[in-house]
Design an enzyme around this catalytic site. Structure first.
Site, mmCIF file in Angstrom:
data_model
loop_
_atom_site.group_PDB
_atom_site.id
_atom_site.type_symbol
_atom_site.label_atom_id
_atom_site.label_comp_id
_atom_site.label_asym_id
_atom_site.label_seq_id
_atom_site.Cartn_x
_atom_site.Cartn_y
_atom_site.Cartn_z
ATOM 1 N N HIS A 61 0.810 -1.214 0.000
ATOM 2 C CA HIS A 61 0.000 0.000 0.000
ATOM 3 C C HIS A 61 0.846 1.269 0.000
ATOM 4 O O HIS A 61 1.966 1.280 0.482
ATOM 5 C CB HIS A 61 -0.893 0.041 1.251
ATOM 6 C CG HIS A 61 -1.740 -1.171 1.416
ATOM 7 N ND1 HIS A 61 -2.002 -1.701 2.652
ATOM 8 C CD2 HIS A 61 -2.393 -1.961 0.526
ATOM 9 C CE1 HIS A 61 -2.791 -2.762 2.510
ATOM 10 N NE2 HIS A 61 -3.029 -2.944 1.234
ATOM 11 N N LYS A 71 6.407 6.340 6.959
ATOM 12 C CA LYS A 71 5.931 5.528 8.076
ATOM 13 C C LYS A 71 7.108 5.063 8.912
ATOM 14 O O LYS A 71 8.176 4.764 8.379
ATOM 15 C CB LYS A 71 5.178 4.296 7.570
ATOM 16 C CG LYS A 71 3.924 4.619 6.801
ATOM 17 C CD LYS A 71 3.278 3.373 6.253
ATOM 18 C CE LYS A 71 2.041 3.725 5.440
ATOM 19 N NZ LYS A 71 1.465 2.529 4.810
ATOM 20 N N TYR A 131 2.292 1.711 13.668
ATOM 21 C CA TYR A 131 3.046 2.589 12.781
ATOM 22 C C TYR A 131 2.614 4.035 12.915
ATOM 23 O O TYR A 131 1.463 4.341 13.142
ATOM 24 C CB TYR A 131 3.003 2.116 11.329
ATOM 25 C CG TYR A 131 1.648 1.840 10.729
ATOM 26 C CD1 TYR A 131 1.088 2.701 9.790
ATOM 27 C CD2 TYR A 131 0.946 0.688 11.055
ATOM 28 C CE1 TYR A 131 -0.131 2.429 9.207
ATOM 29 C CE2 TYR A 131 -0.267 0.400 10.473
ATOM 30 C CZ TYR A 131 -0.812 1.286 9.547
ATOM 31 O OH TYR A 131 -2.022 1.018 8.975
ATOM 32 N N ASP A 169 -6.840 -6.418 -1.504
ATOM 33 C CA ASP A 169 -5.446 -6.745 -1.802
ATOM 34 C C ASP A 169 -5.304 -7.858 -2.842
ATOM 35 O O ASP A 169 -4.204 -8.110 -3.329
ATOM 36 C CB ASP A 169 -4.695 -7.124 -0.520
ATOM 37 C CG ASP A 169 -4.308 -5.902 0.305
ATOM 38 O OD1 ASP A 169 -4.394 -4.772 -0.214
ATOM 39 O OD2 ASP A 169 -3.905 -6.088 1.465
#
Length: 191
Positions: A61, A71, A131, A169
């Site tokens: 992603h 991130k 995250y 996904d």
């Protein structure tokens, strides 16, 4: 904290100093001052957490354009294989990836800058994954590339018959067919 450089210079592993004794352990999981000095200045604005079972693969992603995100990821329970793929057209490492095992016991973190697709596979019975993001989630800017793109040759360390994916996904384009990639010549991915 100690910074470990990877094969892609912009992606770094962070190993915190952990102090342990008979009571357990203590470590500083985040320091703006040290991160700015040792990695790069980043202002994180959102923290996220997920819990997943063995075999779950989430990714690959990213958010596009002005909504792109850096991130800083870590595992607080279990083990994952964390993957960052360079999707900056024109980059000397375009299409290459870094894969790092992150565990609750090691306390390692991985910094993934803007311009990279990100994903992970769960290698333990379950994992809790945290995250930090330097931009807010923007559903209209979501994009992704196929987790199993043969050109990427990612070994997710989970047998294909054990992989668990979200419906979304299952349908992402290959890197070569993705219209939403970054331009290495642009500074957008660094903002």
């Amino acid at each position: 904290m100690e910074i470990v450089r990877t094969a892609i210079p912009d992606v770094v592993i962070i190993e915190p100093r952990v102090f342990g004794d008979s009571r357990g352990y203590f470590f500083e999981s985040w320091s703006q001052r040290e991160f700015d000095a040792l990695v790069r200045p980043v202002r994180f604005v959102q923290d996220n957490e997920s819990r997943s079972s063995y075999g779950v693969v989430r990714g690959l992603h990213f958010q596009k354009g002005a909504f792109s995100q850096s991130k800083l990821v870590r595992v607080v329970e279990g083990t994952v294989l964390d993957v960052a793929v360079d999707i900056r057209r024109g980059s000397p490492t375009f299409g290459l990836h870094v894969a790092v095992e992150l565990t609750a016991d090691s306390h390692r973190q991985l910094f993934i800058p803007r311009g990279f697709a990100h994903g992970f596979s769960v290698l333990s019975d379950h994992a809790v994954f945290q995250y930090k993001c330097d931009n807010y989630y923007a559903p209209q800017a979501e994009s992704a590339i196929a987790w199993n793109d043969p050109a990427l040759a990612i070994d997710w360390r989970v047998a294909s018959e054990d992989v668990i994916l979200s419906e979304k996904d299952r349908h992402h384009p290959l890197l070569a067919d993705c219209p939403d990639l970054f331009d290495y010549a642009s500074d957008l991915y660094l903002e």
